[in-house]
Design a protein around this motif. Structure first.
Motif, PDB file in Angstrom:
ATOM      1  N   GLN A  70      -6.612  -0.085  32.836  1.00 47.91           N
ATOM      2  CA  GLN A  70      -7.768   0.547  32.222  1.00 47.91           C
ATOM      3  C   GLN A  70      -7.801   2.034  32.598  1.00 47.91           C
ATOM      4  OE1 GLN A  70     -10.801  -1.450  30.583  1.00 47.91           O
ATOM      5  NE2 GLN A  70      -8.805  -2.292  30.062  1.00 47.91           N
ATOM      6  N   GLN A  97      -4.875   6.497  26.176  1.00 49.61           N
ATOM      7  CA  GLN A  97      -6.041   5.683  25.824  1.00 49.61           C
ATOM      8  C   GLN A  97      -7.211   6.047  26.727  1.00 49.61           C
ATOM      9  OE1 GLN A  97      -4.661   1.661  26.515  1.00 49.61           O
ATOM     10  NE2 GLN A  97      -5.314   1.656  28.642  1.00 49.61           N
ATOM     11  N   ASN A 152     -10.688   3.752  28.071  1.00 55.99           N
ATOM     12  CA  ASN A 152     -11.392   2.474  28.007  1.00 55.99           C
ATOM     13  C   ASN A 152     -12.830   2.543  28.491  1.00 55.99           C
ATOM     14  OD1 ASN A 152      -8.318   1.841  29.084  1.00 55.99           O
ATOM     15  ND2 ASN A 152      -8.934   0.566  27.344  1.00 55.99           N
ATOM     16  N   LYS A 201     -12.855   2.999  19.789  1.00 55.40           N
ATOM     17  CA  LYS A 201     -12.972   2.054  18.678  1.00 55.40           C
ATOM     18  C   LYS A 201     -11.613   1.581  18.170  1.00 55.40           C
ATOM     19  CE  LYS A 201     -13.350   5.427  14.892  1.00 55.40           C
ATOM     20  NZ  LYS A 201     -14.214   5.902  13.784  1.00 55.40           N
ATOM     21  N   ASN A 202     -10.564   2.296  18.557  1.00 52.48           N
ATOM     22  CA  ASN A 202      -9.214   1.894  18.168  1.00 52.48           C
ATOM     23  C   ASN A 202      -8.574   0.936  19.167  1.00 52.48           C
ATOM     24  OD1 ASN A 202      -9.280   3.596  15.854  1.00 52.48           O
ATOM     25  ND2 ASN A 202      -8.699   5.353  17.122  1.00 52.48           N
ATOM     26  N   ASN A 203      -9.238   0.744  20.317  1.00 48.05           N
ATOM     27  CA  ASN A 203      -8.723  -0.196  21.303  1.00 48.05           C
ATOM     28  C   ASN A 203      -8.952  -1.627  20.821  1.00 48.05           C
ATOM     29  OD1 ASN A 203      -8.194   2.003  22.977  1.00 48.05           O
ATOM     30  ND2 ASN A 203     -10.091   1.750  24.137  1.00 48.05           N
ATOM     31  N   GLU A 204      -8.097  -2.533  21.232  1.00 51.81           N
ATOM     32  CA  GLU A 204      -8.227  -3.931  20.823  1.00 51.81           C
ATOM     33  C   GLU A 204      -9.574  -4.519  21.235  1.00 51.81           C
ATOM     34  OE1 GLU A 204      -5.944  -8.238  21.426  1.00 51.81           O
ATOM     35  OE2 GLU A 204      -5.160  -6.410  22.378  1.00 51.81           O
ATOM     36  N   HIS A 205     -10.038  -4.139  22.435  1.00 51.85           N
ATOM     37  CA  HIS A 205     -11.293  -4.681  22.949  1.00 51.85           C
ATOM     38  C   HIS A 205     -12.391  -3.621  23.043  1.00 51.85           C
ATOM     39  CE1 HIS A 205      -9.236  -8.414  23.770  1.00 51.85           C
ATOM     40  NE2 HIS A 205      -8.322  -7.770  24.468  1.00 51.85           N
ATOM     41  N   ASP A 221     -18.242  -1.465  16.702  1.00 54.82           N
ATOM     42  CA  ASP A 221     -16.873  -1.095  17.101  1.00 54.82           C
ATOM     43  C   ASP A 221     -16.520  -1.660  18.476  1.00 54.82           C
ATOM     44  OD1 ASP A 221     -16.280   0.435  14.780  1.00 54.82           O
ATOM     45  OD2 ASP A 221     -17.516   2.064  15.571  1.00 54.82           O
ATOM     46  N   HIS A 222     -17.325  -2.601  18.944  1.00 56.05           N
ATOM     47  CA  HIS A 222     -17.089  -3.280  20.232  1.00 56.05           C
ATOM     48  C   HIS A 222     -17.136  -2.299  21.408  1.00 56.05           C
ATOM     49  CE1 HIS A 222     -16.057  -6.738  17.812  1.00 56.05           C
ATOM     50  NE2 HIS A 222     -15.126  -6.032  17.189  1.00 56.05           N
ATOM     51  N   THR A 236     -19.074  -8.888  27.926  1.00 55.16           N
ATOM     52  CA  THR A 236     -19.275  -8.391  26.561  1.00 55.16           C
ATOM     53  C   THR A 236     -20.684  -8.636  26.030  1.00 55.16           C
ATOM     54  OG1 THR A 236     -18.409 -10.486  25.690  1.00 55.16           O
ATOM     55  CG2 THR A 236     -16.845  -8.660  25.965  1.00 55.16           C
TER      56      THR A 236
END
Length: 249
Positions: free
Chosen positions: A6, A82, A84, A129-133, A176-177, A228
């Motif tokens: 992360q 990235q 996070n 928002k482009n991260n998987e989670h 977008d999580h 989450t």
């Protein structure tokens, strides 16, 4: 909790709560980007993390300036590809009579504390928002968002705004999580806690004044990828001080 792989950005990370938060993430395995306008102190904090076996870089950043926030996020992406987690910790306080507080002083507090929180969150979220989670954003508010001492108008207003901004962005970014939460610390002693009076500690239901690691642990909880279901909340960490009725003898 493990934060291996992360990437965490912490503003106001040169000292105090920010440095403690950065160190906690590094111990938990994260790659940490420390941001602060104090170059020497910030570089030293990052070097200390590396000396302890952690991974960290320092980026000088004046959060009052949009272009420097953009540079902070871009530098993070260039280094680690990235982002996070973002901890919006940078802030300034100014204790001054409302009769004497100038417009420039008011703007400086609001720009440092609130506008920077929005701008950093906006820029980081574009990539989260482009991260998987998705990602997690934690904003540092204060118990002064709901209670005050004299001559704290600009600071109190800024912290109240951060609480409101937090739930607003949680709504906007949820699709977008991206989870957005804030922490409202009470009395967190960043100096020598042993020098405080017994009465200082006894004001708290917990029997002691807070220390930076109390906030660090909360950050780890709120940004844990498995949590989450926690978003849009304001976590008050004050040892119960704001729940204790105090009467004068």
């Amino acid at each position: 909790m493990s934060f291996t792989d992360q990437v965490v950005v912490v503003t106001g990370a040169a000292q105090g709560i920010g440095r403690s938060v950065a160190e906690a993430y590094a111990v938990a395995g994260a790659k940490v980007v420390l941001a602060d306008y104090q170059e020497a102190e910030g570089a030293a904090a990052a070097a200390s993390i590396r000396n302890e076996g952690g991974e960290a870089i320092f980026v000088q950043c004046d959060v009052r300036k949009e272009e420097e926030i953009t540079n902070l996020i871009n530098t993070t992406l260039e280094e680690y590809d990235q982002i996070n987690i973002l901890i919006n910790n940078a802030g300034v306080a100014r204790w001054k009579s409302p009769y004497e507080l100038t417009v420039d002083e008011w703007d400086d507090v609001l720009n440092t504390n609130v506008r920077s929180t929005f701008l950093a969150s906006r820029e980081a979220a574009k990539h989260m928002k482009n991260n998987e989670h998705g990602g997690a954003i934690i904003n540092m508010a204060s118990t002064r968002a709901s209670m005050s001492e004299p001559e704290t108008e600009a600071y109190a207003a800024s912290k109240g705004a951060i609480v409101a901004l937090t739930h607003a962005m949680a709504v906007s970014l949820g699709k977008d999580h991206i989870r957005v939460n804030c922490i409202s610390p009470g009395w967190i002693e960043t100096g020598n806690v042993d020098e405080l009076k017994k009465a200082d500690h006894e004001q708290h239901l917990a029997g002691r004044v807070g220390i930076p690691s109390d906030i660090s642990r909360a950050c780890l909880y709120l940004s844990d990828p498995s949590n989450t279901f926690v978003t849009g909340t304001n976590l008050i960490i004050d040892g119960g001080m704001t729940r204790k009725m105090i009467y004068e003898d």
